[in-house]
Structure formats: structure tokens, C-alpha cells
Design an enzyme around this catalytic site. Structure first.
Site, PDB file in Angstrom:
ATOM      1  N   ASP A  83     -10.987 -29.343  14.593  1.00 48.04           N
ATOM      2  CA  ASP A  83     -10.016 -29.130  13.581  1.00 48.04           C
ATOM      3  C   ASP A  83     -10.859 -29.508  12.302  1.00 48.04           C
ATOM      4  O   ASP A  83     -11.660 -30.387  12.095  1.00 48.04           O
ATOM      5  CB  ASP A  83      -8.864 -30.315  13.704  1.00 48.04           C
TER       6      ASP A  83
ATOM      7  N   GLU B 174      -6.782 -39.632  -3.982  1.00 48.35           N
ATOM      8  CA  GLU B 174      -7.128 -38.848  -4.995  1.00 48.35           C
ATOM      9  C   GLU B 174      -7.484 -39.502  -6.104  1.00 48.35           C
ATOM     10  O   GLU B 174      -8.260 -39.057  -7.096  1.00 48.35           O
ATOM     11  CB  GLU B 174      -5.969 -38.007  -4.968  1.00 48.35           C
TER      12      GLU B 174
ATOM     13  N   ALA C 253       8.837 -38.925  -7.543  1.00 53.45           N
ATOM     14  CA  ALA C 253       9.027 -37.293  -7.041  1.00 53.45           C
ATOM     15  C   ALA C 253       9.756 -36.590  -7.984  1.00 53.45           C
ATOM     16  O   ALA C 253       9.906 -35.301  -8.038  1.00 53.45           O
ATOM     17  CB  ALA C 253       9.819 -37.461  -5.800  1.00 53.45           C
TER      18      ALA C 253
ATOM     19  N   ASP D 136      -0.910 -29.631  20.350  1.00 54.94           N
ATOM     20  CA  ASP D 136      -2.133 -29.345  20.929  1.00 54.94           C
ATOM     21  C   ASP D 136      -2.304 -29.333  22.300  1.00 54.94           C
ATOM     22  O   ASP D 136      -3.378 -29.101  22.781  1.00 54.94           O
ATOM     23  CB  ASP D 136      -3.225 -30.546  20.251  1.00 54.94           C
TER      24      ASP D 136
END
Length: 698
Positions: free
Chosen positions: A317, A358, A389, A538
Site C-alpha cells: 500500500d 501538516e 469545519a 483487504d
């Protein structure tokens, strides 16, 4: 002390473990146990036969001096015991780990709920009374009583008893972090858990069963090698049996010499059959599983470990395996007329109080690329504006000083920043939209930075490729293993990341059925496939893959479909799995080569000694200059026993792993272990013969 630390401390050459291995090696002399190893069973039968001949010689009716027959018998028994010791010691390391887990496992109380919701009535029961599909409540400070799936709630869980990692992890309902393990502890909040195992089937119970070497099943390659070794043994047995009538006939025909004795025949047989690899084969397999456990990987069987060594396609992945998983700031792109320094300064100021990965990456990029020192919020007279938000922005207001106007710096999504600027009666730069579109097209995330009515530019966030991953893929490529990146990104983004990471191929916009099809396509071409996974989606692909590593933090479905579980939940561990599997196969191949090669020297030691009285010309083959025929035979038998002891550390540790092509690896083994197997016995037998002569024993 965590479970992992306990197991590691017991994995070395502990004196108690050595003593127990010695006891177990004696217990393994039981013929019902020995018959499972045809090579060593033949050695044991030979030991019994020579012991009987020694007793006969003590009564004066022997075919050879009692001292010689007795010495041969002793060293033949040592050969069997040394082989048993290698297996017992390898098993002992697993038993020590299992015992540590047993000591860590204790019966706990469980809050059995009548209904699957918090606040409903519960009954305190013993953990051993829990059944599959029972619903339990686990609150802060409680030990989770059984393996299960979180159906409601979110909590911080201490899993150090399982993984050895002290940092707590988050477990919550839904998603890929819903699985919990019995024996772990809830540190905060609460969870409602549905039990997914029957009594005695928990993860700790399975770990105990799996890591005990005595319960290890032989792998297909190991079975095939056992059959080959048995075939060699039968061939040499037939050869040795026919030598007796040949010797009798030769003595009569030559009119000189004495026939070969049964004791010498047994010694010849034991020295010629592959006792070295026969005695170490089981220990090599057990040690392979032990190395997996040292890397916090539980394999369901030796078959999975061995399959890892034969893997030639790796499916990985992208997120969390090839890339860090968190989008990080990679560059600042200023608007027309705005300097890079001004954009970097504003971006850093807007992120000083942003504790997200970030936000921290923006501060670091500004500092490292533009030398901007991070400032303290209080001393800079700043008021942090948190992300919501509704606004989809965050930033800071720099309070006025000395009559200056307030500076409102914001960073956020393009639509949010556009609205913010327009409210300040500013204009959105027309040329910036193409930059935003290009970043989005490449799979990145554009964050805009504005100060009051001005849009200063764009911060490009992207998923960063892990450091050193390209070199690791190069190592796999050197072994002939193809790497395939699996990602949900669009093909353009996938192409860029695949090129940066150095993978051989990629599957973009991958869905569960696409992964399954890809695995089957490779398997149809005769290739072995390995992959990792943690989610329920998966599970089909994990079940199909030849080597499937599930994350311990993943869902129960993923863990049950896989044949390995990574307790650290590190997707890149798949690379270690392949290397450990390769190391197992390399060790087995190297010692097999050594074992077969070192028989050559024994021909030169025993065969001339056995027939030199009948054919004196054979004395020319005594190139080692051994003192007497009896010394030559005894020296070969002693060396044959001692070489097993000398190779036990190598069998347990494994030969050093070096990534290379199969052909190059074969040449390397032939040079090191083939040539070494030829030379070592000549040196070893001569040293033993010299020592026997110095001690006056021959």
C-alpha cells in the site's frame, strides 16, 4: 517489564536454558521421536549396535579392541545428542517466550452487558466464561478480557504487554482500528467490545501455541529435503552393507589383511551420510520462526516463513508503507508580485500554533528552506485562530503595535480563502487557479495563504515518500523481487510517487476486487505474492496471497485471513518478513552444501584405513598423514560429531543476509560453504588425529 522485553531476555545462551536443552536432548533419544529424522535415527541404531559390540569386546569376544569400539560408540552417541541438543535448544527459546506469555496472562474480570450500549446492566464474570459474540464494557483502568471488535466508543489503550511499545494507541469502533487484544489495558474513556473468539482461542493463547517449536509443522521444502537426505542415507546404507562381503572376498583373494569390522562399517556409514544438515535441519526451521518473533511478527506456521523466502512479487500500500501517510509541506508558490520570503513568513506565522503534522511541516519548511526562526506566539503579540469545519481556515491575528493595523493571516482551502479575501474587498489572483488545479491533478493538496485582502500564494502539501525506501526497493530488485505499489490515487499521482519511490509497477485507483485480480494474475504466472493489509476490505486479497501480513491494529477479518500478524502494525515490516524468509532458505542451503561437501574428506580418512591391510597401495590415499587406521577412523567420527556443535550458533543465528540474484547466491555458497566443506574436514580430522597421538590414545 513488558512481555516483549521478557521474551528477548530469554533468547540468548541462558545457562538455565542450556541445562534444560541438555535434559531434553536425552529425552529425545526415544526411538519414536528419532524415527522422524531418518538420518539421525540411523546414527542412533548404529550407536546401539556398536555399544552392543563394545560390551561383547569387554567379555573378550570382540571383533576389535574394546577401547576402540568403546570410543567409537561414545562419539556416535555424542553425534546423536549434539543433533538433539540443537533442536532442543532452538525449541527451548520458543518455550521460554511462551512461558513468559503464560506468566503475563492472568484471569481477569469482565463486565458482561445485557445490551450493547453503555448504561445498560452488566454482570461481573471471569474472563474464562466469556463466549464468542458476548458484549463487554471496558472502562479506564480495566484490562480487556478477550480479543474482540470495538462496537462503540473510543479509548486510549496500552498494548505494551503485546507489542512492547510503551506509547498508547487509539482504538475505536468502525474503520481499521477496531480490533482489541485480550490482556491489554484501557487507559482512558471506555469501549464496548464484541468478543470474537471462543475460550482458549485468544491472541495470547495463539501466540503461545505458535511460538513453541515443538508444535512447529515441517514446511514442504523441509519435507522434500528430509526425503532427499533419507534417500542419501539409504544409498550409503546399501553401499556399506555390501562392503562387508566384498571385504571378506578381498581378504581371501589377496591372501592378506583382515576383513572390515562392523564397528568400522558403522563409523563409515555415519561419516558418509549427511549427519551435519540432518542434525541441524529442524533447528534451522525453528530458528526462522524465532527470528520472526524477535521482529514482533507472529507466523501461523513455518510454511509462511519459508514462503516468504520464495516470494518474488511484493504488493505494498502507498499510504503508510511507501509514504509517511501525513501530507507534508513540500514547497511555497507565491502569487505574482509576492516574494517567496513574504509567503514563507506568513505561512509560518499562521502555523505556529497548529499542532497537526501538516502545520508542523509548514513551520519546518519555512525554517529549513528560508531560515525563518519559529517565534513564540505570546512574544509576537499573536492571537491564534483555530481551524473550524465552518470556516475551513486557521491562522493568526497579529495585534497592532505602535499604531500599526492588525494583520490577519489565514491559510486554508482555496474556496475559503477566496471568500475571506473578498470580504476584505480584495481580489483573487486569476493566475493562481492554474497552480491550484495542477497541484490537485498531481494528487497534492493546495493550501492558500492570505494576509488581509491579499492572497500571498499556495502551500503545496503532498504525501512524502519515506526516507531510504528507494534503497530498500533496490535491494529487493537485486534479489529478483518485483515491487508493486497499490494506491487509490489517480494514475498521474501514482506515476509520480512510483517514480520517486523506485517501485517497479503500480496499481492506481485500486479497489478490493482489483487487488484480488492482480494477485491471481501474478500467481497464474507461477509467482509467489506477498502483501500487507489491515482492513476488512483487504481480507479477500490477504487470503489469496501466499504471504499475507495483517496489522495487529487491523480488523479481525484481516487478521484471520492472513498467515502472519505484525504486532507493531508497521506496513513496511513486509520487507523484513521477506528478508527473514530469504535468510532461512539461505541458511538451509548453505549448511546442506557444507554437509554434503565435507563427506569428501571422510572418504580419504576412512576408506584407506578400512582396506589398507588388504590393499597396502591404498596407503597412498592417506594424504592427511593420519597416524594409524584406528586413529583415522576415530578422528573422522569425532570430527563428524563436533562439527554439529560448531555449526549450532550459525544454524540458530542464520547466515548473514545479502540481497543478490539466485545465480550469484549459488556461486557464493559453492565458494564459501562448498569449498569450506571440502577443506574444513581435512584440517579438523588432522588436528583431532594429532591430539589423539599427543595424548597417547592411539
Amino acid at each position: 517489564m513488558t512481555t516483549l522485553q521478557v521474551t528477548k531476555s530469554k533468547s540468548g545462551y541462558d545457562p538455565e536454558m542450556l541445562r534444560q536443552a541438555l535434559v531434553d536432548s536425552l529425552a529425545k533419544l526415544n526411538p519414536r521421536n528419532m524415527v522422524r529424522n531418518p538420518v539421525m535415527f540411523v546414527v542412533e541404531v548404529g550407536s546401539v549396535l556398536t555399544t552392543a559390540l563394545w560390551v561383547q569386546a569387554l567379555w573378550g569376544n570382540g571383533e576389535a579392541p574394546a577401547s576402540f569400539v568403546g570410543a567409537i560408540s561414545v562419539w556416535l552417541w555424542f553425534t546423536v545428542l549434539f543433533a538433539n541438543f540443537a533442536e532442543a535448544f532452538a525449541e527451548g527459546r520458543g518455550k521460554a517466550q511462551a512461558q513468559a506469555l503464560r506468566n503475563a496472562r492472568s484471569e481477569t474480570r469482565a463486565k458482561l452487558l445485557a445490551e450493547p450500549r453503555r448504561g445498560s446492566a452488566f454482570e461481573n464474570v471471569a474472563s474464562t466464561e466469556l463466549k464468542k459474540d458476548d458484549i463487554i464494557l471496558v472502562e479506564a483502568g480495566d484490562i480487556i478480557s478477550a480479543d474482540g471488535e470495538v462496537v462503540e466508543g473510543i479509548a486510549s489503550v496500552d498494548e505494551s504487554a503485546i507489542t512492547g511499545e510503551s506509547a498508547p494507541v487509539i482504538r475505536e469502533s468502525g474503520g481499521d482500528r477496531s480490533a482489541v487484544t485480550g490482556g491489554t489495558k484501557v487507559l482512558s474513556d471506555w469501549l464496548i467490545v464484541r468478543v470474537t473468539i471462543e475460550p482458549g482461542g485468544g491472541f495470547l493463547d495463539r501466540m503461545i501455541k505458535l511460538i513453541e517449536g515443538a508444535k512447529r509443522q515441517k514446511t514442504p521444502n523441509e519435507i522434500a529435503l528430509n526425503i532427499l537426505l533419507a534417500a542419501f542415507t539409504i544409498i550409503f546404507l546399501v553401499v556399506c552393507v555390501t562392503l562387508l562381503p566384498f571385504s571378506i572376498y578381498s581378504v581371501e583373494a589377496a591372501g592378506q589383511g583382515v576383513p572390515i569390522t562392523v564397528t568400522v562399517l558403522v563409523a563409515l556409514l555415519v561419516c558418509l551420510i549427511p549427519t551435519t544438515i540432518g542434525g541441524l535441519l529442524s533447528a534451522i526451521g525453528i530458528a526462522g520462526m524465532d527470528r520472526m518473533i524477535r521482529h514482533n511478527i507472529i507466523a501461523t506456521s513455518g510454511r509462511a516463513v519459508e514462503a516468504a523466502g520464495d516470494v518474488d512479487v511484493l504488493l505494498l500500500d502507498k499510504t503508510g508503507t511507501i509514504t509517511l501517510g501525513n501530507r507534508m509541506a513540500s514547497e511555497f508558490i507565491p502569487s505574482d508580485g509576492v516574494s517567496l520570503e513574504r509567503l514563507a513568513n506568513a505561512a509560518q506565522l499562521s502555523s505556529l500554533a497548529d499542532e497537526t503534522p501538516e502545520g508542523r511541516s509548514i513551520v519546518v519548511l519555512a525554517k529549513e528552506k528560508y531560515g525563518l526562526r519559529a517565534r513564540d506566539i505570546a512574544s509576537a503579540h499573536m492571537r491564534f485562530v483555530p481551524f473550524t469545519a465552518q470556516t475551513r481556515m486557521s491562522g493568526a491575528d497579529i495585534l497592532p503595535q505602535n499604531g500599526e493595523a492588525t494583520r490577519s493571516i489565514r491559510k486554508g482551502a482555496s474556496a475559503a480563502i477566496k471568500s475571506f479575501v473578498e470580504l476584505q474587498h480584495g481580489k483573487f489572483p486569476a493566475g493562481l487557479q492554474s497552480v491550484i488545479d495542477e497541484i490537485s491533478k498531481r494528487g497534492g493538496t493546495p493550501l492558500l495563504v492570505a494576509e488581509n485582502a491579499d492572497v500571498l500564494g499556495v502551500i503545496h502539501l503532498k504525501d512524502v515518500v519515506k526516507g531510504g525506501i528507494k534503497e530498500r526497493f533496490a535491494r529487493l530488485r537485486a534479489m529478483g523481487i518485483k515491487t508493486v505499489m497499490i494506491t487509490g490515487d489517480n494514475p498521474l499521482t501514482a506515476t509520480a510517487i512510483a517514480a520517486e519511490a523506485g517501485v517497479d509497477d503500480f496499481l492506481a485507483e485500486a479497489k478490493p476486487e482489483d487487488k484480488l485480480k492482480l494477485i491471481r494474475d501474478h500467481q497464474k504466472g507461477g509467482r509467489l505474492v506477498a502483501m500487507t493489509g489491515d482492513g476488512t476490505n483487504d481480507a479477500p486479497a490477504l487470503a489469496q496471497a501466499d504471504v499475507a501480513v495483517a496489522m495487529n491494529t487491523g480488523t479481525q477479518a484481516a487478521r484471520e485471513a492472513a498467515n502472519m500478524v505484525d504486532l507493531d502494525s508497521n506496513p513496511t515490516k513486509l520487507l523484513e518478513v521477506v528478508e527473514i524468509g530469504k535468510q532461512l532458505l539461505m541458511t538451509r542451503g548453505a549448511l546442506t552444501t557444507f554437509s554434503i561437501a565435507n563427506d569428501v574428506a571422510k572418504y580419504f580418512a576412512i576408506l584407506p584405513a578400512a582396506f589398507v591391510s588388504t590393499y597396502p597401495v591404498l596407503g597412498a590415499l592417506n594424504i592427511m598423514g593420519l597416524a594409524t587406521p584406528e586413529s583415522a577412523i576415530l578422528s573422522a567420527v569425532i570430527f563428524n560429531a563436533l562439527i554439529i556443535v560448531a555449526l549450532i550458533p550459525l544454524a540458530l543465528r542464520g547466515i548473514k543476509y545479502t540481497p543478490m540474484k539466485a545465480a550469484a547466491l549459488l556461486r557464493r555458497h559453492l565458494v564459501i560453504y562448498g569449498l569450506g566443506g571440502l577443506v574444513a574436514p581435512f584440517i579438523g580430522i588432522k588436528l583431532v588425529d594429532t591430539l589423539l597421538g599427543a595424548l597417547g590414545l592411539v
